[in-house]
Design a protein around this motif. Structure first.
Motif, PDB file in Angstrom:
ATOM      1  N   GLU A 110       0.821  -1.207   0.000  1.00  4.58           N
ATOM      2  CA  GLU A 110       0.000   0.000   0.000  1.00  4.58           C
ATOM      3  C   GLU A 110       0.858   1.262   0.000  1.00  4.58           C
ATOM      4  OE1 GLU A 110      -3.292   0.380  -0.362  1.00  4.58           O
ATOM      5  OE2 GLU A 110      -3.386  -1.778  -0.684  1.00  4.58           O
ATOM      6  N   ALA A 111       1.948   1.253   0.740  1.00  5.45           N
ATOM      7  CA  ALA A 111       2.825   2.425   0.769  1.00  5.45           C
ATOM      8  C   ALA A 111       3.434   2.674  -0.599  1.00  5.45           C
ATOM      9  CB  ALA A 111       3.916   2.242   1.812  1.00  5.45           C
ATOM     10  N   TYR A 113       2.073   1.896  -3.481  1.00  3.49           N
ATOM     11  CA  TYR A 113       0.985   2.419  -4.315  1.00  3.49           C
ATOM     12  C   TYR A 113       0.774   3.913  -4.048  1.00  3.49           C
ATOM     13  CZ  TYR A 113      -3.702   3.501  -5.885  1.00  3.49           C
ATOM     14  OH  TYR A 113      -4.787   4.104  -6.464  1.00  3.49           O
ATOM     15  N   ILE A 114       0.702   4.282  -2.777  1.00  2.00           N
ATOM     16  CA  ILE A 114       0.478   5.686  -2.431  1.00  2.00           C
ATOM     17  C   ILE A 114       1.651   6.541  -2.894  1.00  2.00           C
ATOM     18  CG2 ILE A 114       0.276   7.282  -0.473  1.00  2.00           C
ATOM     19  CD1 ILE A 114      -1.398   5.085   0.893  1.00  2.00           C
ATOM     20  N   TYR A 115       2.868   6.031  -2.750  1.00  2.00           N
ATOM     21  CA  TYR A 115       4.045   6.769  -3.226  1.00  2.00           C
ATOM     22  C   TYR A 115       3.960   7.006  -4.731  1.00  2.00           C
ATOM     23  CZ  TYR A 115       8.830   7.720  -4.611  1.00  2.00           C
ATOM     24  OH  TYR A 115       9.947   8.268  -5.169  1.00  2.00           O
ATOM     25  N   VAL A 117       1.268   7.089  -6.600  1.00  2.00           N
ATOM     26  CA  VAL A 117       0.179   8.024  -6.896  1.00  2.00           C
ATOM     27  C   VAL A 117       0.651   9.457  -6.698  1.00  2.00           C
ATOM     28  CG1 VAL A 117      -2.049   8.876  -6.064  1.00  2.00           C
ATOM     29  CG2 VAL A 117      -1.722   6.448  -6.480  1.00  2.00           C
ATOM     30  N   PHE A 118       1.316   9.718  -5.590  1.00  2.00           N
ATOM     31  CA  PHE A 118       1.811  11.070  -5.346  1.00  2.00           C
ATOM     32  C   PHE A 118       2.908  11.452  -6.332  1.00  2.00           C
ATOM     33  CE2 PHE A 118      -0.116  10.742  -1.087  1.00  2.00           C
ATOM     34  CZ  PHE A 118      -0.760  11.977  -1.064  1.00  2.00           C
ATOM     35  N   TRP A 125      -6.231  17.329  -4.639  1.00  2.00           N
ATOM     36  CA  TRP A 125      -7.264  16.764  -3.796  1.00  2.00           C
ATOM     37  C   TRP A 125      -8.546  17.549  -4.046  1.00  2.00           C
ATOM     38  CZ3 TRP A 125      -6.742  12.331  -1.442  1.00  2.00           C
ATOM     39  CH2 TRP A 125      -5.488  11.878  -1.080  1.00  2.00           C
TER      40      TRP A 125
END
Length: 127
Positions: A110-111, A113-115, A117-118, A125
């Motif tokens: 998950e980390a 994936y979030i990295y 995305v950012f 947002w």
């Protein structure tokens, strides 16, 4: 009917004459692991912070492994798992180890994936 506790650690490699000596031996072992963790946390060697394994710094892997070793040994010695049947030992020890490994996998996945995305796809947002 009481039975005597085994006065040995590390599967019989180190043997003690009394319970007091064994407690001091166990304290020394757990303190040694804690000292290694603290020293690594203070100095943070560059070779361990610059290299990655499975998406996480080697230093973090060392902390996780040493913490699991301490937890296993505390359960093994202070909760007297060594004196229990092997099926109960496996159920108590391997279940949390599996769950911790699963949690690490989920957190890393998950980390990452979030990295990404950012890093790549983050626009704004819209809340």
């Amino acid at each position: 009917m009481a039975h005597e506790h085994k006065l040995e650690i590390f599967r019989g490699l180190v043997k003690f004459k009394s319970n007091v000596q064994k407690i001091w031996g166990v304290l020394a072992f757990l303190s040694l692991i804690t000292i290694v963790e603290v020293v690594l946390g203070i100095y943070k060697p560059e070779i361990l912070t610059k290299n990655y394994f499975l998406g996480m710094k080697l230093l973090n892997w060392i902390f996780i492994i040493l913490t699991l070793v301490k937890a296993y040994y505390i359960a093994w010695d202070f909760m007297h798992l060594r004196d229990e049947k092997s099926a109960l030992r496996r159920a108590i020890v391997w279940t949390p180890i599996f769950l911790v490994c699963y949690l690490i996998f989920i957190l890393l996945f998950e980390a990452d994936y979030i990295y990404n995305v950012f890093k790549d796809g983050f626009l704004a947002w819209n809340f």
